[in-house]
Design a protein around this motif. Structure first.
Motif, PDB file in Angstrom:
ATOM      1  N   TRP A 225       0.883   9.863   0.149  1.00  0.00           N
ATOM      2  CA  TRP A 225       0.699   8.450  -0.151  1.00  0.00           C
ATOM      3  C   TRP A 225       0.202   8.223  -1.562  1.00  0.00           C
ATOM      4  CZ3 TRP A 225       2.926   5.659   3.356  1.00  0.00           C
ATOM      5  CH2 TRP A 225       3.038   6.174   4.650  1.00  0.00           C
ATOM      6  N   LYS A 226       0.659   7.126  -2.151  1.00  0.00           N
ATOM      7  CA  LYS A 226       0.152   6.685  -3.445  1.00  0.00           C
ATOM      8  C   LYS A 226      -0.264   5.229  -3.294  1.00  0.00           C
ATOM      9  CE  LYS A 226       1.312   6.324  -8.321  1.00  0.00           C
ATOM     10  NZ  LYS A 226       2.364   6.643  -9.319  1.00  0.00           N
ATOM     11  N   LEU A 227      -1.559   4.994  -3.490  1.00  0.00           N
ATOM     12  CA  LEU A 227      -2.103   3.641  -3.429  1.00  0.00           C
ATOM     13  C   LEU A 227      -2.439   3.209  -4.852  1.00  0.00           C
ATOM     14  CD1 LEU A 227      -3.212   1.273  -1.646  1.00  0.00           C
ATOM     15  CD2 LEU A 227      -5.438   2.394  -1.856  1.00  0.00           C
ATOM     16  N   ILE A 228      -1.934   2.081  -5.238  1.00  0.00           N
ATOM     17  CA  ILE A 228      -2.231   1.527  -6.556  1.00  0.00           C
ATOM     18  C   ILE A 228      -3.098   0.295  -6.353  1.00  0.00           C
ATOM     19  CG2 ILE A 228      -1.249   0.485  -8.628  1.00  0.00           C
ATOM     20  CD1 ILE A 228       1.273   2.179  -8.108  1.00  0.00           C
ATOM     21  N   HIS A 229      -4.203   0.244  -7.083  1.00  0.00           N
ATOM     22  CA  HIS A 229      -5.139  -0.880  -7.030  1.00  0.00           C
ATOM     23  C   HIS A 229      -5.033  -1.625  -8.360  1.00  0.00           C
ATOM     24  CE1 HIS A 229      -9.104  -2.673  -7.895  1.00  0.00           C
ATOM     25  NE2 HIS A 229      -9.159  -2.888  -6.599  1.00  0.00           N
ATOM     26  N   ILE A 230      -4.717  -2.917  -8.269  1.00  0.00           N
ATOM     27  CA  ILE A 230      -4.590  -3.754  -9.457  1.00  0.00           C
ATOM     28  C   ILE A 230      -5.619  -4.872  -9.336  1.00  0.00           C
ATOM     29  CG2 ILE A 230      -3.045  -5.219 -10.820  1.00  0.00           C
ATOM     30  CD1 ILE A 230      -0.714  -3.740  -9.218  1.00  0.00           C
ATOM     31  N   PRO A 231      -6.578  -4.947 -10.272  1.00  0.00           N
ATOM     32  CA  PRO A 231      -7.540  -6.049 -10.207  1.00  0.00           C
ATOM     33  C   PRO A 231      -6.813  -7.390 -10.360  1.00  0.00           C
ATOM     34  CG  PRO A 231      -8.282  -4.351 -11.719  1.00  0.00           C
ATOM     35  CD  PRO A 231      -6.860  -4.021 -11.364  1.00  0.00           C
ATOM     36  N   GLY A 232      -7.186  -8.334  -9.529  1.00  0.00           N
ATOM     37  CA  GLY A 232      -6.573  -9.663  -9.579  1.00  0.00           C
ATOM     38  C   GLY A 232      -7.627 -10.753  -9.591  1.00  0.00           C
ATOM     39  N   ARG A 233      -7.230 -11.931  -9.954  1.00  0.00           N
ATOM     40  CA  ARG A 233      -8.168 -13.058  -9.999  1.00  0.00           C
ATOM     41  C   ARG A 233      -8.795 -13.356  -8.645  1.00  0.00           C
ATOM     42  NH1 ARG A 233      -5.524 -17.465 -13.883  1.00  0.00           N
ATOM     43  NH2 ARG A 233      -6.203 -16.322 -15.694  1.00  0.00           N
ATOM     44  N   ASN A 234      -7.999 -13.274  -7.599  1.00  0.00           N
ATOM     45  CA  ASN A 234      -8.472 -13.608  -6.255  1.00  0.00           C
ATOM     46  C   ASN A 234      -8.720 -12.370  -5.410  1.00  0.00           C
ATOM     47  OD1 ASN A 234      -8.246 -16.411  -6.773  1.00  0.00           O
ATOM     48  ND2 ASN A 234      -6.052 -16.276  -6.453  1.00  0.00           N
ATOM     49  N   GLY A 235      -8.988 -11.261  -6.047  1.00  0.00           N
ATOM     50  CA  GLY A 235      -9.206 -10.013  -5.331  1.00  0.00           C
ATOM     51  C   GLY A 235      -8.151  -9.002  -5.724  1.00  0.00           C
ATOM     52  N   PRO A 236      -8.323  -7.784  -5.254  1.00  0.00           N
ATOM     53  CA  PRO A 236      -7.392  -6.729  -5.660  1.00  0.00           C
ATOM     54  C   PRO A 236      -5.989  -6.922  -5.094  1.00  0.00           C
ATOM     55  CG  PRO A 236      -8.943  -5.901  -4.048  1.00  0.00           C
ATOM     56  CD  PRO A 236      -9.371  -7.285  -4.384  1.00  0.00           C
ATOM     57  N   ILE A 237      -5.040  -6.420  -5.835  1.00  0.00           N
ATOM     58  CA  ILE A 237      -3.646  -6.375  -5.407  1.00  0.00           C
ATOM     59  C   ILE A 237      -3.334  -4.902  -5.190  1.00  0.00           C
ATOM     60  CG2 ILE A 237      -1.256  -6.829  -6.075  1.00  0.00           C
ATOM     61  CD1 ILE A 237      -2.528  -8.972  -8.040  1.00  0.00           C
ATOM     62  N   TYR A 238      -2.733  -4.579  -4.066  1.00  0.00           N
ATOM     63  CA  TYR A 238      -2.420  -3.189  -3.753  1.00  0.00           C
ATOM     64  C   TYR A 238      -0.922  -2.977  -3.674  1.00  0.00           C
ATOM     65  CZ  TYR A 238      -7.328  -2.679  -2.548  1.00  0.00           C
ATOM     66  OH  TYR A 238      -8.688  -2.640  -2.598  1.00  0.00           O
ATOM     67  N   ARG A 239      -0.530  -1.768  -4.028  1.00  0.00           N
ATOM     68  CA  ARG A 239       0.831  -1.284  -3.834  1.00  0.00           C
ATOM     69  C   ARG A 239       0.699   0.051  -3.119  1.00  0.00           C
ATOM     70  NH1 ARG A 239       1.565  -5.835  -5.051  1.00  0.00           N
ATOM     71  NH2 ARG A 239       2.558  -6.619  -6.918  1.00  0.00           N
ATOM     72  N   LEU A 240       1.529   0.274  -2.126  1.00  0.00           N
ATOM     73  CA  LEU A 240       1.486   1.518  -1.353  1.00  0.00           C
ATOM     74  C   LEU A 240       2.878   2.125  -1.312  1.00  0.00           C
ATOM     75  CD1 LEU A 240      -0.130   3.428   0.548  1.00  0.00           C
ATOM     76  CD2 LEU A 240       0.668   1.983   2.436  1.00  0.00           C
ATOM     77  N   TYR A 241       2.939   3.418  -1.629  1.00  0.00           N
ATOM     78  CA  TYR A 241       4.224   4.119  -1.639  1.00  0.00           C
ATOM     79  C   TYR A 241       4.121   5.407  -0.839  1.00  0.00           C
ATOM     80  CZ  TYR A 241       5.213   0.882  -5.394  1.00  0.00           C
ATOM     81  OH  TYR A 241       5.381  -0.261  -6.122  1.00  0.00           O
TER      82      TYR A 241
END
Length: 67
Positions: free
Chosen positions: A3-19
C-alpha cells in the motif's frame, strides 16, 4: 510493501490518496474513497508516527485490504 498512502494537507483537513502497489504499480486508481479498512489502519499508523512512536510494525496480514 503493498500500500501507498499519500497525505496532502488541505484547508478543510487532510486529503488522502491510496494505491495498491501490487495491483496498480502505475498508481492510476485511487482507492481512498472505497472505504477499505486498510486505509484507516494506515492513517492510524501515520498519526502515531507523527506523534513520535517508533515501535510501529506492519505485517503481511496487515496488507489484507478487508482486515
Amino acid at each position: 510493501n503493498r500500500w501507498k498512502l499519500i497525505h496532502i494537507p488541505g484547508r478543510n483537513g487532510p486529503i488522502y490518496r491510496l494505491y495498491d502497489m501490487v495491483a496498480d504499480p502505475g498508481q492510476t486508481t485511487d482507492l481512498s474513497t472505497e472505504g477499505l479498512p486498510v486505509m484507516k489502519r494506515l492513517i492510524a499508523h501515520l498519526d502515531a508516527y507523527w506523534q513520535g512512536r517508533t515501535d510501529l510494525r506492519w505485517s503481511r496480514a496487515d496488507d489484507d485490504p478487508d482486515r
